[in-house]
Design a protein around this motif. Sequence first.
Motif, mmCIF file in Angstrom:
data_model
loop_
_atom_site.group_PDB
_atom_site.id
_atom_site.type_symbol
_atom_site.label_atom_id
_atom_site.label_comp_id
_atom_site.label_asym_id
_atom_site.label_seq_id
_atom_site.Cartn_x
_atom_site.Cartn_y
_atom_site.Cartn_z
ATOM 1 N N PRO A 183 75.917 35.222 22.096
ATOM 2 C CA PRO A 183 75.435 33.861 21.868
ATOM 3 C C PRO A 183 74.724 33.331 23.121
ATOM 4 O O PRO A 183 75.128 33.628 24.241
ATOM 5 C CB PRO A 183 76.708 33.046 21.607
ATOM 6 C CG PRO A 183 77.807 34.041 21.416
ATOM 7 C CD PRO A 183 77.396 35.267 22.160
ATOM 8 N N GLY B 189 72.616 29.695 24.731
ATOM 9 C CA GLY B 189 72.093 28.338 24.613
ATOM 10 C C GLY B 189 70.822 28.240 25.443
ATOM 11 O O GLY B 189 69.784 28.795 25.109
ATOM 12 N N GLY B 190 70.926 27.560 26.585
ATOM 13 C CA GLY B 190 69.742 27.366 27.442
ATOM 14 C C GLY B 190 69.529 28.483 28.447
ATOM 15 O O GLY B 190 68.571 28.451 29.218
ATOM 16 N N THR C 219 71.072 29.100 31.200
ATOM 17 C CA THR C 219 71.149 28.640 32.597
ATOM 18 C C THR C 219 72.459 29.075 33.262
ATOM 19 O O THR C 219 72.731 28.694 34.402
ATOM 20 C CB THR C 219 71.063 27.102 32.693
ATOM 21 O OG1 THR C 219 72.241 26.537 32.086
ATOM 22 C CG2 THR C 219 69.835 26.548 31.997
ATOM 23 N N GLY C 220 73.262 29.843 32.559
ATOM 24 C CA GLY C 220 74.559 30.278 33.098
ATOM 25 C C GLY C 220 74.359 31.097 34.368
ATOM 26 O O GLY C 220 73.330 31.756 34.554
ATOM 27 N N THR D 199 72.470 23.670 27.047
ATOM 28 C CA THR D 199 72.780 23.081 25.740
ATOM 29 C C THR D 199 74.265 22.724 25.668
ATOM 30 O O THR D 199 75.088 23.281 26.406
ATOM 31 C CB THR D 199 72.502 24.098 24.618
ATOM 32 O OG1 THR D 199 73.370 25.237 24.820
ATOM 33 C CG2 THR D 199 71.057 24.552 24.616
HETATM 34 P P1 FAD Z 1 74.005 29.815 28.427
HETATM 35 O O1 FAD Z 1 73.658 30.131 29.845
HETATM 36 O O2 FAD Z 1 73.008 30.144 27.424
HETATM 37 O O3 FAD Z 1 75.383 30.537 28.073
HETATM 38 C C1 FAD Z 1 76.502 30.449 28.916
HETATM 39 C C2 FAD Z 1 77.704 31.146 28.245
HETATM 40 O O4 FAD Z 1 78.066 30.434 27.065
HETATM 41 C C3 FAD Z 1 77.426 32.562 27.784
HETATM 42 O O5 FAD Z 1 78.608 33.306 27.915
HETATM 43 C C4 FAD Z 1 77.058 32.416 26.319
HETATM 44 O O6 FAD Z 1 77.335 33.579 25.567
HETATM 45 C C5 FAD Z 1 77.939 31.267 25.903
HETATM 46 N N1 FAD Z 1 77.364 30.419 24.861
HETATM 47 C C6 FAD Z 1 76.211 29.691 24.908
HETATM 48 N N2 FAD Z 1 76.064 28.986 23.777
HETATM 49 C C7 FAD Z 1 77.127 29.272 23.001
HETATM 50 C C8 FAD Z 1 77.540 28.856 21.707
HETATM 51 N N3 FAD Z 1 76.836 28.001 20.990
HETATM 52 N N4 FAD Z 1 78.689 29.368 21.211
HETATM 53 C C9 FAD Z 1 79.443 30.238 21.927
HETATM 54 N N5 FAD Z 1 79.089 30.667 23.145
HETATM 55 C C10 FAD Z 1 77.956 30.189 23.679
HETATM 56 N N6 FAD Z 1 77.468 24.535 35.710
HETATM 57 C C11 FAD Z 1 78.451 23.645 35.922
HETATM 58 O O7 FAD Z 1 79.528 23.759 35.331
HETATM 59 N N7 FAD Z 1 78.274 22.601 36.788
HETATM 60 C C12 FAD Z 1 77.119 22.389 37.465
HETATM 61 O O8 FAD Z 1 77.015 21.454 38.243
HETATM 62 C C13 FAD Z 1 76.057 23.309 37.236
HETATM 63 N N8 FAD Z 1 74.862 23.139 37.844
HETATM 64 C C14 FAD Z 1 73.873 24.025 37.593
HETATM 65 C C15 FAD Z 1 72.634 23.823 38.213
HETATM 66 C C16 FAD Z 1 71.588 24.706 37.985
HETATM 67 C C17 FAD Z 1 70.257 24.463 38.633
HETATM 68 C C18 FAD Z 1 71.785 25.831 37.139
HETATM 69 C C19 FAD Z 1 70.681 26.800 36.864
HETATM 70 C C20 FAD Z 1 73.000 26.028 36.522
HETATM 71 C C21 FAD Z 1 74.053 25.141 36.743
HETATM 72 N N9 FAD Z 1 75.288 25.307 36.118
HETATM 73 C C22 FAD Z 1 76.284 24.401 36.343
HETATM 74 C C23 FAD Z 1 75.541 26.476 35.241
HETATM 75 C C24 FAD Z 1 75.071 26.282 33.759
HETATM 76 O O9 FAD Z 1 74.088 25.311 33.645
HETATM 77 C C25 FAD Z 1 76.251 25.905 32.874
HETATM 78 O O10 FAD Z 1 77.141 27.002 32.811
HETATM 79 C C26 FAD Z 1 75.887 25.513 31.442
HETATM 80 O O11 FAD Z 1 77.036 24.984 30.819
HETATM 81 C C27 FAD Z 1 75.332 26.661 30.600
HETATM 82 O O12 FAD Z 1 74.747 26.140 29.423
HETATM 83 P P2 FAD Z 1 73.637 26.988 28.630
HETATM 84 O O13 FAD Z 1 73.311 26.279 27.373
HETATM 85 O O14 FAD Z 1 72.494 27.283 29.531
HETATM 86 O O15 FAD Z 1 74.459 28.299 28.310
#
Ligand code: FAD
Length: 481
Positions: A71, A73-74, A76-77, A144
């Motif tokens: 899975p 989302g954005g 950004t993990g 996301t």
């Molecule tokens: P993704 O990166 O797409 O996925 C992350 C994980 O979640 C993966 O394991 C994926 O398989 C799973 N996943 C995604 N969507 C779903 C779904 N719908 N159902 C089940 N599993 C799913 N994190 C923090 O906690 N605090 C911060 O302050 C922070 N600052 C950041 C700053 C920057 C500039 C960047 C690049 C990252 C930062 N992060 C931070 C990390 C990141 O943004 C977080 O982990 C965010 O919650 C990930 O969201 P995403 O939608 O990008 O998930």
Amino acid sequence: MKPAACHPVLADLKAIVGEAHVLTEGDLSAFEVDWRKRFRGTALAVVRPGTTLEVAAVMRACAAHGVALVPQGGNTGLVNGSTPDQSGTQILLNLGRMNRVREIDDANLTMTVEAGCVLQAVQSAAAQNNLLFPLSLGAEGSCTIGGNLATNAGGTQVLRYGNARDLCLGLEVVMASGEIWSGLSGLRKDNTGYDLRDLFIGSEGTLGIITAATLKLYPQPSAVMTAMATCESLERCIKLLQLAQARAGSALTGFEVMNETSLELVRKVFPQLRHPLSPSPWTVLLELSDAENEEHARALFERLLEQALERELVTDAAVAQTLQQSHDMWHLRESITMASADAGASVKHDIALPVSRIPAFCAQTDAAVAQAFPELRLLNFGHLGDGNLHYNLQLNDEVDAADFMRVRESALNDLIYSAVMEHGGSISAEHGVGTQKREQLALRKSPVALKLMQAIKDALDPANLLNPGRVLASRNGMEGH
Ligand code: FAD
Ligand code: MLT
Ligand code: ZN
């Protein structure tokens, strides 16, 4: 065309989501490469469902063909959880098209949104209704809500509002079996058995696919004020935190620290940004959210900072006078991750410690790292208010990054994580485990906890099809990366 583009599951997936939403050709790097560009995977296909029923049908099709699914989302993990491995056999399930706000219930202070809603859009939808969704992080323009919940994201408001887990009341989840668990409750009290919601939050896509969530909202504060202060030591930053908590109580919504190396890097990479204070070993960013009005918040801030100056906790301070100045202060803090990425490779440690143990941890670990790894620069910054440091080590230009990661990274991680455990901390405060911390987790978590986690994984995903090899090592050879 990808080598496996004729895999029989693809025809089923096209029939479910439509041909246009099954991507197998062209540049798929936005989906297949992680945000830090450390991991490059190859998906069998990128699949972009539009509804929960489609997600459930995709899951059933994958299960029927024994195909694993990641899975996303954005993307950004920061721990390598959201991109496929290199086998070319995994389906990358991107939830980005599922971005509807289903309902806002202002009397119940809740909103129900689909998993692919970008965090900033969730915040804006709440604000349009004069309400606040407080989760806030540097990646909020792209991450996301599904990803935030799957990682139990933290960010800059945890001190007052808690992390993503604390902001979620209900979930809708597609299980590995393809069944849908409809747990979209807006209840603040519900003691009817095991808490299934909390099982999925923070499970990083390994137990189920989150398709929607019911989130907690808050009244908008009447005034939000930002200030910066400089401190000579981390001990003084912590004394300032204690003073701010004593004076402002729950009005203190943010307390971030940045060491000088972090801000120096921001100065170098983003020279256009304005720094209100001169360089100092530590800079603190404080935020107050006030229920009364701006004058009240400003007076509170000014009294607090005067006292801090009198007690020599801070060497200088500036309160933002305009919204623009406040944005500028936050921009400095939130530029550190981008500046670090721009400046080259780094080894990240997202650690949690009891606030009281942070000075001792840093004194011991800073010295040990400086002695064993003189080629690295310590970017220590983070959410001090809730004991979460980003204890990151930046490689300088002379160090060959690939070589370092291969030969020295694990010794560096061992040194830092051993000290974290010694001081009663956690090796992952908010970013999660992914594959990046999987081996360390296996070493540092108690055998009983690991056994329980494995039992839950086996019960919910017996064929190991959901994000295999993330958080826990796979038993059937699918290792993530
Ligand atoms: P993704 O990166 O797409 O996925 C992350 C994980 O979640 C993966 O394991 C994926 O398989 C799973 N996943 C995604 N969507 C779903 C779904 N719908 N159902 C089940 N599993 C799913 N994190 C923090 O906690 N605090 C911060 O302050 C922070 N600052 C950041 C700053 C920057 C500039 C960047 C690049 C990252 C930062 N992060 C931070 C990390 C990141 O943004 C977080 O982990 C965010 O919650 C990930 O969201 P995403 O939608 O990008 O998930
Ligand atoms: C942040 O707080 O800015 C991110 O979580 C940190 C990081 O880049 O390590
Ligand atoms: Zn953070």
